[in-house]
Design a protein around this motif. Structure first.
Motif, mmCIF file in Angstrom:
data_model
loop_
_atom_site.group_PDB
_atom_site.id
_atom_site.type_symbol
_atom_site.label_atom_id
_atom_site.label_comp_id
_atom_site.label_asym_id
_atom_site.label_seq_id
_atom_site.Cartn_x
_atom_site.Cartn_y
_atom_site.Cartn_z
ATOM 1 N N GLN A 136 31.805 35.922 49.529
ATOM 2 C CA GLN A 136 30.442 36.428 49.522
ATOM 3 C C GLN A 136 30.480 37.836 48.960
ATOM 4 O OE1 GLN A 136 28.140 35.672 53.116
ATOM 5 N NE2 GLN A 136 29.794 34.353 53.843
ATOM 6 N N THR A 137 29.631 38.097 47.992
ATOM 7 C CA THR A 137 29.579 39.416 47.375
ATOM 8 C C THR A 137 28.144 39.708 46.979
ATOM 9 O OG1 THR A 137 30.618 40.833 45.695
ATOM 10 C CG2 THR A 137 30.080 38.571 45.028
ATOM 11 N N ILE A 138 27.860 40.946 46.716
ATOM 12 C CA ILE A 138 26.539 41.308 46.223
ATOM 13 C C ILE A 138 26.467 40.862 44.758
ATOM 14 C CG2 ILE A 138 24.978 43.251 45.747
ATOM 15 C CD1 ILE A 138 25.440 42.490 48.776
ATOM 16 N N ALA A 139 25.396 40.201 44.403
ATOM 17 C CA ALA A 139 25.270 39.641 43.051
ATOM 18 C C ALA A 139 25.402 40.712 41.974
ATOM 19 C CB ALA A 139 23.944 38.899 42.916
ATOM 20 N N ASP A 140 25.012 41.948 42.260
ATOM 21 C CA ASP A 140 25.087 43.038 41.295
ATOM 22 C C ASP A 140 26.466 43.698 41.232
ATOM 23 O OD1 ASP A 140 22.383 42.712 40.668
ATOM 24 O OD2 ASP A 140 21.770 44.057 42.291
ATOM 25 N N ASN A 141 27.397 43.241 42.044
ATOM 26 C CA ASN A 141 28.752 43.798 42.036
ATOM 27 C C ASN A 141 29.531 43.101 40.920
ATOM 28 O OD1 ASN A 141 31.347 44.685 42.480
ATOM 29 N ND2 ASN A 141 31.269 44.417 44.693
ATOM 30 N N HIS A 142 29.366 43.590 39.716
ATOM 31 C CA HIS A 142 29.895 42.908 38.543
ATOM 32 C C HIS A 142 31.423 42.868 38.518
ATOM 33 C CE1 HIS A 142 25.827 42.579 37.202
ATOM 34 N NE2 HIS A 142 25.665 43.881 37.259
ATOM 35 N N GLU A 143 32.076 43.891 39.062
ATOM 36 C CA GLU A 143 33.541 43.867 39.118
ATOM 37 C C GLU A 143 34.009 42.690 39.971
ATOM 38 O OE1 GLU A 143 31.726 46.647 39.874
ATOM 39 O OE2 GLU A 143 32.456 48.289 38.622
ATOM 40 N N SER A 144 33.362 42.491 41.105
ATOM 41 C CA SER A 144 33.737 41.417 42.024
ATOM 42 C C SER A 144 33.417 40.045 41.447
ATOM 43 C CB SER A 144 33.027 41.606 43.364
ATOM 44 O OG SER A 144 33.383 40.601 44.271
ATOM 45 N N LEU A 147 35.868 39.075 38.709
ATOM 46 C CA LEU A 147 37.168 38.673 39.251
ATOM 47 C C LEU A 147 37.110 37.241 39.775
ATOM 48 C CD1 LEU A 147 40.096 39.424 40.095
ATOM 49 C CD2 LEU A 147 39.111 40.267 42.250
ATOM 50 N N LEU A 148 36.081 36.907 40.514
ATOM 51 C CA LEU A 148 35.958 35.554 41.066
ATOM 52 C C LEU A 148 35.840 34.505 39.954
ATOM 53 C CD1 LEU A 148 33.556 36.362 44.025
ATOM 54 C CD2 LEU A 148 35.974 35.717 44.187
ATOM 55 N N ARG A 149 35.004 34.774 38.973
ATOM 56 C CA ARG A 149 34.831 33.820 37.870
ATOM 57 C C ARG A 149 36.137 33.623 37.100
ATOM 58 N NH1 ARG A 149 30.142 36.846 36.991
ATOM 59 N NH2 ARG A 149 31.098 37.664 35.078
ATOM 60 N N LYS A 150 36.914 34.682 36.973
ATOM 61 C CA LYS A 150 38.194 34.596 36.268
ATOM 62 C C LYS A 150 39.102 33.543 36.887
ATOM 63 C CE LYS A 150 42.156 37.483 35.213
ATOM 64 N NZ LYS A 150 42.708 38.829 35.283
ATOM 65 N N PHE A 151 39.020 33.370 38.212
ATOM 66 C CA PHE A 151 39.862 32.400 38.910
ATOM 67 C C PHE A 151 39.173 31.058 39.101
ATOM 68 C CE2 PHE A 151 42.317 36.139 39.778
ATOM 69 C CZ PHE A 151 43.613 35.663 39.817
ATOM 70 N N SER A 181 40.455 20.949 44.005
ATOM 71 C CA SER A 181 40.519 20.206 42.744
ATOM 72 C C SER A 181 40.293 21.111 41.537
ATOM 73 C CB SER A 181 39.507 19.069 42.745
ATOM 74 O OG SER A 181 38.194 19.591 42.919
ATOM 75 N N GLU A 182 39.502 22.144 41.697
ATOM 76 C CA GLU A 182 39.275 23.093 40.603
ATOM 77 C C GLU A 182 40.464 24.038 40.461
ATOM 78 O OE1 GLU A 182 34.480 23.150 41.440
ATOM 79 O OE2 GLU A 182 35.789 24.628 42.405
ATOM 80 N N TYR A 183 41.044 24.421 41.557
ATOM 81 C CA TYR A 183 42.213 25.315 41.540
ATOM 82 C C TYR A 183 43.397 24.632 40.862
ATOM 83 C CZ TYR A 183 46.137 28.108 43.251
ATOM 84 O OH TYR A 183 47.282 28.865 43.338
ATOM 85 N N GLU A 184 43.619 23.392 41.202
ATOM 86 C CA GLU A 184 44.743 22.647 40.625
ATOM 87 C C GLU A 184 44.544 22.393 39.144
ATOM 88 O OE1 GLU A 184 46.249 20.419 44.659
ATOM 89 O OE2 GLU A 184 44.966 19.321 43.289
ATOM 90 N N GLY A 185 43.308 22.578 38.686
ATOM 91 C CA GLY A 185 43.015 22.347 37.284
ATOM 92 C C GLY A 185 43.412 23.491 36.381
ATOM 93 N N GLY A 186 43.947 24.563 36.941
ATOM 94 C CA GLY A 186 44.405 25.689 36.120
ATOM 95 C C GLY A 186 43.817 27.001 36.585
ATOM 96 N N GLN A 187 44.580 28.060 36.430
ATOM 97 C CA GLN A 187 44.166 29.384 36.859
ATOM 98 C C GLN A 187 44.324 30.404 35.760
ATOM 99 O OE1 GLN A 187 42.676 30.389 39.958
ATOM 100 N NE2 GLN A 187 42.403 28.237 39.643
ATOM 101 N N ALA A 188 43.712 31.545 35.994
ATOM 102 C CA ALA A 188 43.777 32.670 35.040
ATOM 103 C C ALA A 188 45.178 33.247 34.979
ATOM 104 C CB ALA A 188 42.799 33.749 35.454
#
Length: 188
Positions: A136-144, A147-151, A181-188
């Motif tokens: 859970q993060t603030i939607a405007d916290n672009h750094e956070s 990072l999440l989308r990268k993984f 299932s998404e994690y096993e599909g590959g990571q950053a």
């Protein structure tokens, strides 16, 4: 079923970092993270005294003893200097966990946040055998959110006007999720 029983603190190692148990001697380094208004702008009220960070270490250590959360001090391997705080709250019955993270701003842009998060995700999926991780993060916290989308975390929704932040504005609270299932599909 997972075999983790909280009898020993799980130390995680990466190329440049050690995610380890917090110690009382980490209070000043934790204060450097938790007192920075920019780092804490979407998190919590910044600490104003190192005693607050020392008390926080005690509270977080108790949560591990109660088998509720794991809070890792993120330290540099080269000198054991604490530069961040990463956390995981595990719901064993539902095989899901919630994660959180803070990193000293002086260490941003060096891929250390990704390195620490990668270690924590591997622990969650490989050791705890979770099916789902969420953040859970603030939607405007672009750094956070970056990072999440990268993984591979996916935005699952935004709670509008969720959080009154230091800037005096209400911000949306974003919920991100990552399935096994998404994690096993590959990571950053």
């Amino acid at each position: 079923m997972p075999t983790f029983d909280y009898s020993e603190f799980p130390t995680l190692r990466t190329e440049r970092l050690v995610l380890r148990e917090l110690r009382g001697s980490d209070a000043e380094d934790l204060f450097a993270v938790r007192s920075d208004p920019y780092v804490q702008r979407y998190n919590s009220v910044p600490h104003t005294d190192v005693s607050e960070s020392a008390e926080m270490i005690e509270r977080l250590t108790e949560l591990f003893a109660k088998h509720e959360w794991i809070h890792w001090g993120v330290a540099l391997r080269e000198n054991d200097k604490l530069i961040g705080l990463y956390s995981l709250g595990w719901n064993e019955g539902h095989r899901r966990a919630e994660i959180g993270y803070d990193l000293n701003r002086a260490y941003w842009g060096k891929r250390l946040a990704s390195e620490a998060l990668g270690a924590m995700l591997a622990f969650a999926f490989d050791v705890l055998e979770v099916n789902r991780l969420e953040a859970q993060t603030i939607a405007d916290n672009h750094e956070s959110t970056r990072l999440l989308r990268k993984f591979g975390f996916q935005l699952e929704g935004v709670r509008r006007g969720y959080s009154l932040e230091e800037d005096g504005e209400f911000h949306g609270g974003a919920i991100y999720g990552l399935l096994r299932s998404e994690y096993e599909g590959g990571q950053a």
